[in-house]
Structures are given as C-alpha cells and as structure tokens.
Design an enzyme around this catalytic site. Structure first.
Site, PDB file in Angstrom:
ATOM      1  CD  GLU A  13      16.076 -14.748   3.810  1.00 47.90           C
ATOM      2  OE1 GLU A  13      15.481 -15.354   4.736  1.00 47.90           O
ATOM      3  OE2 GLU A  13      16.639 -13.650   3.971  1.00 47.90           O
TER       4      GLU A  13
ATOM      5  CG  ASP B 170      -1.964   0.980   1.313  1.00 49.65           C
ATOM      6  OD1 ASP B 170      -2.860   0.908   0.470  1.00 49.65           O
ATOM      7  OD2 ASP B 170      -1.939   1.863   2.208  1.00 49.65           O
TER       8      ASP B 170
HETATM    9  C1  GLC Z   1      -4.301   2.902  -0.581  1.00 46.85           C
HETATM   10  C2  GLC Z   1      -5.549   2.081  -0.479  1.00 46.85           C
HETATM   11  C3  GLC Z   1      -6.662   2.948  -0.029  1.00 46.85           C
HETATM   12  C4  GLC Z   1      -6.303   3.518   1.331  1.00 46.85           C
HETATM   13  C5  GLC Z   1      -4.980   4.260   1.282  1.00 46.85           C
HETATM   14  C6  GLC Z   1      -4.460   4.548   2.658  1.00 46.85           C
HETATM   15  O1  GLC Z   1      -4.385   3.830  -1.576  1.00 46.85           O
HETATM   16  O2  GLC Z   1      -5.810   1.466  -1.711  1.00 46.85           O
HETATM   17  O3  GLC Z   1      -7.868   2.269   0.034  1.00 46.85           O
HETATM   18  O4  GLC Z   1      -7.310   4.392   1.764  1.00 46.85           O
HETATM   19  O5  GLC Z   1      -3.997   3.500   0.643  1.00 46.85           O
HETATM   20  O6  GLC Z   1      -3.998   3.377   3.260  1.00 46.85           O
END
Ligand code: GLC
Length: 624
Positions: free
Chosen positions: A327, A233
């Site tokens: 790994e 993310d």
């Molecule tokens: C990413 C996710 C989104 C979230 C953001 C903060 O973009 O896809 O849904 O709100 O990160 O974590």
C-alpha cells in the site's frame, strides 16, 4: 602448489540469470548498524541514534545502499533490545522518536534506505500486554495474547512440555517463580508461560487475531514515518504446532541446525498440514502451496525442525504484511531472519506474495572449502531463482563470531557460540586474509549482500573479554558454558588516537575495546592503499559501476570442479565479462594472461612473467 591454467571463453550453463524486476532490494548492499555499538553521541558509553546520524556520511562514502538498524525500541535490554516493551517508542538509551525521524530523513538525504528490526515472536516481560496478562490471571483475554499453560504433574509442577530455550535451559517459566511474584497478585499462580529465548521474552500467541492486528498497526506506525522495510526477527517462529507437542531437539541460533531429537516427539509433524494456521487466516485454502516449485524438496516433516519453527501458518502472516507494505510507495521490503534449511525450504518465505528477502545463513556457515562454497552458491541460486526472489549473502552479524576471526579457526564454518580468553584463539592474520577474500568473493555475486558494522574495517571478534562483563543472556542460561555474543558487539573504533577510539566523546564504552584496535580505526584506514576499508570501498564502487549485483553468472570452466579454487564469470550485456577467482586454502593460482586486474583482496605476486594469486585471496579480472 601452483595451478597453472588458462580459461577459455566456453560457457558452462549459467548458474543464475537476472530476472526482469529491478526493485532496489534485489541488488542492494545493506549495512547492519548495531545501535549500542556504532557511535555514542551523548557520552554515556552506549551508542545512540544521534551518534548513528552523525556517522551516516561514513556509510554513504563506503557505498552501501541501505542500513538495517537492530532494535532501538523501549526495552529493559534483557536481550540487548530484542526484548521490546513498546514497539512505538525509542528507548531513552538510544534517543527519542524525533531522533529516529531525523535519522531516517538524513539517511534518505544521503541516498541511504533504512530498514528497522521488528520483533514479533515475543515481547519483553515489561511490555504492557505481559504486565496485564500477569495481573489478569488464568483464563483471561490478556493471557490469551501469550502462551500460558497449566503445568503437568499432580500439582502442575512440571512444565507443559519438554521444549528447551534457544539460549539454554527450559523454555517455560512458572508464573509464581518469577522474581516479581512475591507480594504480587500472581504470587501463588501455578501457570507457566512459554519463552523460546530468555524468560524475559514471553512468546506471543499468533493464533490470537489481536496479535495480528497489533503488529499490522506497528508496521503502519513505522511505514508512515518513512522506513523502507523491516528485518523480521525469528520469522520462522511465530506460529507453533497445534497442541505444542513434545520435542526433545535443541535448535541453535543462526544456522538452523538442529541437534537431533531423541525420537519421542511429534516433531512438527503438523507443519505441512494447514490446521495450525492462525485463526481465521485460511491456511487450508492456500492456493500457492500446491503450485510451490520448491515443495518437492521439503524434508520429511520434523526432520530438521521442531514444532515451534517453520510452521505453515507463518506464511499467511507474511502474505498479509506483503499487502500492507504494497500500500506504500517506494518498494518497501521485508527480510526474514529464519534459520530454516534446506535453502529450498527457506525460499518459501520469499515467494512472490510473501517477504522480499531472507538471510542466507547457509553461506555464513559454509566452511572455507572450494567445493562446499560452490555447492552453497549453486543451491542458493537454484532455490531463490525458483521463486523469483534475490539471493542474499551474509558473512557476519550480531549473533555470530565475526568472520575475520571465524575463518582463522582450525575448523571453519558456523564457529563456536563465542570465544573466551582460555579457548583456542583464532589465527588473526589468516582470519583477516580469508575474511577479505570471502567478502571480495561475496560482493561480486549477484543478489543482495549484508555487511555487519566493522567488517569493513576487518574487525576481529573480542576473544578475551572478562567473563564478568558479559551481557548475553546465553552466558548464564547455558550455565556459563557458552561465552555468547558479546565478542562481536564491541563498540567500533573510529579514531586511532582518541579515548575509546572515538566511539564516545567521554571515552566510555559499554564493553571494553581491545588495546590493539588502533590500526582498525576508520581514520587509520581511510586513504591507506591496501587497507580493508579501502578494499570494501573499491569493491562497492566497482560492484555498482559494473552492475555485478544484477549480472548473469556461470562457473569458470577451468576451475568448475577444482578442489581449491572458486571461480566464476559475471556477464552483462553492456560490458566485458568479469572473472572472479578465489584461491581457497593452501594453493596459489597462475592467472590467465590478457586480463586487467580490477580488484584484489591481497597482494598478487609476479612470477615467471605471469601473475600469481596467493592462497586465501580473491581477484576480479576484466577479460581482455
Ligand atoms: C534473533 C536476534 C538475536 C535475538 C533473538 C531473540 O535471532 O538476531 O539477537 O537474541 O532473535 O530475539
């Protein structure tokens, strides 16, 4: 208009040739499961892990290679689980760790790989580290895991810099202004903490080696449990420019498009300098930077990103994680969610010793326009081929208006951040026709493709949700101006005639499903010729059978510059060429004779002894 034309066998130069490597993720079709909305086993109205496990046969029958699960960790759900309170446990809302293990085992037994979401840019404000940081006070090692700073102004009453949150509003919250401050030991604490998203999502300090060690341990925790990879993310956000310089731009989600700064800021000027690398990771000595084939395309520093994004130091993190995954057996993979452009810049995340894939949001945001689509496809192959990584393709996810609705708007492209009842409504029939055409085009392209749950049903956005049901933090944070992402997160319809369309045994559903969704239900489409579900199944079956994901491609000569047709030829050594033609927009195409129709996203027409491809339709033809 009818374009009558024939194609010749003469080849244009190839757009893409497959490389020598054959790891599964290079060609995989990966299906995004959004756990709260996929299937609810316990009947509380929120989807859960046992619900997903029970429905895995649907995904195996669909023909995908892998699933990616959005977060199911312990979380107060301030941002639907992207606010993680414990990275090593499952939230009771979704089940237990045993349920997660069971899901991974069952998926593997069905031949499906499992990618999970990792959220390393920020934690929840309920994470033990953040609670400890609040309690320990300014100057403590606990605070050094996050980005706490003194404020500006005579009494520190101004935030430390001018950054704004991606969800709207200020990116800083003063500790003593928190709802939990009164009566606490931090009731008079004047420090501020950074949160690029909601105030319940404090950003971690990736200059702190403790943060590196913790996430390496989290990776191993899940790798040991058998997951096949991680979707990372906000992968471009972890490292911030030294000194956190002012920058007045505002970055929007998904597209990487940045509203212009007003010229005051350092604008990430430090990001091509290595000095902002995380402590001790040696960014300055990066030998691959000099040999980077994409470096020449780098935009001017800060031209399209702020000092909080796409800093050089993030690459050291992914090089280390690459080693950790290596790994383990089985070609485990890392996929970057990074809103970085141009594509050549994004490709730096998937250099041979970094991540394995990156979401190609450039494709998602491309308007429904033949020349723009061709340009995006060509740029994608050029950028990723230069680093030996697969191109990915994606049209929908949990952060954007579903493409069956987005493509039904007068203006196509990224689309608005949510649609409400009082907004102009998409043309549903047009949107679905184009969505089917776009997906059929996408699934013929070499590389790896991502599907978002429900798109295989042609599911539209819920565009008329009651505003008081909205849960996306972007809705309040933008002062109730952006509707947010709830409309693409509505629970799936499984059975046309059951309460909540079979989403939950009690008929409960955390967001209401529209009253006209029965025809979209899985059971209403299964075995029905021409249904969107059967189109996706057939596309995935043929894609695998013909090896489309690992083929060479070139533009079809007769349409290489067409204003309203995208057409390419897919070749592989052991089979006849496949010609893929998409009529984009207000046009029809007379198809060349002597070809066998393998698949069409909509009905074809017989006219004057020939076959005509209607507007907004894609066909796959086997060359005679
Ligand atoms: C990413 C996710 C989104 C979230 C953001 C903060 O973009 O896809 O849904 O709100 O990160 O974590």
């Amino acid at each position: 208009m009818t374009t009558r034309t024939t194609t010749s066998a003469a080849a244009l130069s190839p757009l893409h040739r497959p490389g020598p490597d054959a790891e599964w993720w290079r060609t995989a079709v990966i299906y995004q499961v959004y756990p709260r909305s996929f299937a609810d086993a316990d009947g509380d109205g929120t989807g859960d892990l046992p619900g997903i496990t029970a429905r895995l046969p649907h995904l195996a029958a669909l023909g995908v290679d892998a699933i990616w699960l959005s977060p199911f960790y312990r979380s107060p759900q301030a941002d639907a689980g992207y606010d993680v309170a414990d990275y090593r446990d499952v939230d009771p809302l979704f089940g237990t760790l045993d349920d997660a293990d069971h899901l991974v085992r069952e998926a593997h037994a069905l031949g499906l790989r499992v990618i999970i979401d990792l959220v390393p840019n920020h934690t929840s404000d309920q994470h033990a580290w953040f609670r400890a940081a609040l309690a320990a006070g300014p100057g403590s090692p606990e605070r050094a895991r996050y980005l706490f700073r003194e404020g500006l102004g005579e009494h520190g009453e101004e935030p430390p810099n001018n950054w704004s949150s991606i969800f709207g509003g200020n990116a800083w919250t003063r500790v003593r202004d928190r709802a939990d401050a009164p009566g606490s030991t931090w009731a008079d604490d004047g420090q501020w903490y950074l949160h690029l998203f909601d105030s319940a999502q404090p950003d971690l300090n990736w200059d702190n080696p403790e943060v590196h060690a913790e996430f390496e341990s989290v990776l191993r925790f899940w790798l040991d449990r058998g997951v096949d990879g991680f979707r990372v993310d906000v992968a471009h956000g972890l490292v911030k420019a030294a000194g956190l310089p002012d920058w007045s731009g505002h970055v929007r989600m998904v597209d990487g498009e940045t509203e212009p700064a007003d010229g005051d800021g350092a604008g990430g000027a430090a990001d091509d300098a290595p000095s902002d690398g995380p402590a001790g990771t040696g960014a300055a000595a990066d030998p691959t930077a000099a040999a980077d084939p994409t470096a020449a395309d780098d935009p001017a520093p800060g031209a399209n990103r702020g000092p909080m994004f796409d800093q050089e130091g993030v690459h050291d993190i992914y090089r280390r994680w690459h080693e950790v995954l290596a790994e383990y057996d089985g070609d485990r993979a890392l996929v970057a969610e990074a809103w970085v452009d141009p594509l050549s810049r994004l490709a730096r995340y998937v250099r041979p010793d970094e991540m394995h894939q990156a979401f190609n949001f450039a494709f998602l945001v491309t308007p429904w326009d033949a020349a723009r689509l061709r340009a995006c496809v060509a740029e994608s192959y050029a950028a990723y081929d230069a680093v030996g990584a697969p191109t990915t393709w994606v049209l929908s996810n949990h952060d954007v208006v579903r493409h069956a609705s987005r493509l039904g708007l007068a203006e196509t492209g990224k689309g608005p951040n949510g649609i409400g009842a009082e907004d102009t409504q998409p043309d549903a029939a047009l949107g679905l026709r184009r969505a089917r055409a776009a997906s059929t085009l996408m699934l013929a392209l070499p590389g790896s493709a991502y599907l978002y749950q429900g798109e295989e049903l042609g599911l539209p956005e819920h565009t008329a949700l009651d505003d008081d049901l909205r849960q996306d933090p972007a809705w309040p944070r933008t002062g109730f101006t952006e509707k947010g992402r709830d409309g693409c997160r509505v629970p799936l319809p499984w059975s046309a005639d059951e309460p909540a369309y079979g989403f939950s045994p009690t008929g409960r559903s955390w967001l209401p499903q529209p009253a006209d969704w029965a025809p979209y239900a899985v059971d209403a489409q299964t075995g029905v010729a021409g249904s969107t579900l059967e189109l996706y199944r057939e596309a995935l079956r043929l894609r695998a059978e013909l090896g489309l994901g690992a083929s060479a491609v070139r533009w079809a000569e007769d349409w290489a510059e067409s204003p309203d047709v995208v057409a390419f030829v897919s070749s592989a050594a052991d089979r006849a060429d496949v010609l893929v033609v998409t009529a984009v927009g207000d046009t029809t195409v007379t198809l060349p004779e002597g070809h066998e129709v393998l698949l069409a996203s909509g009905p074809l027409e017989a006219r004057d002894g020939g076959t005509v491809l209607p507007a907004d339709t894609t066909v796959w033809l086997r060359r005679g």
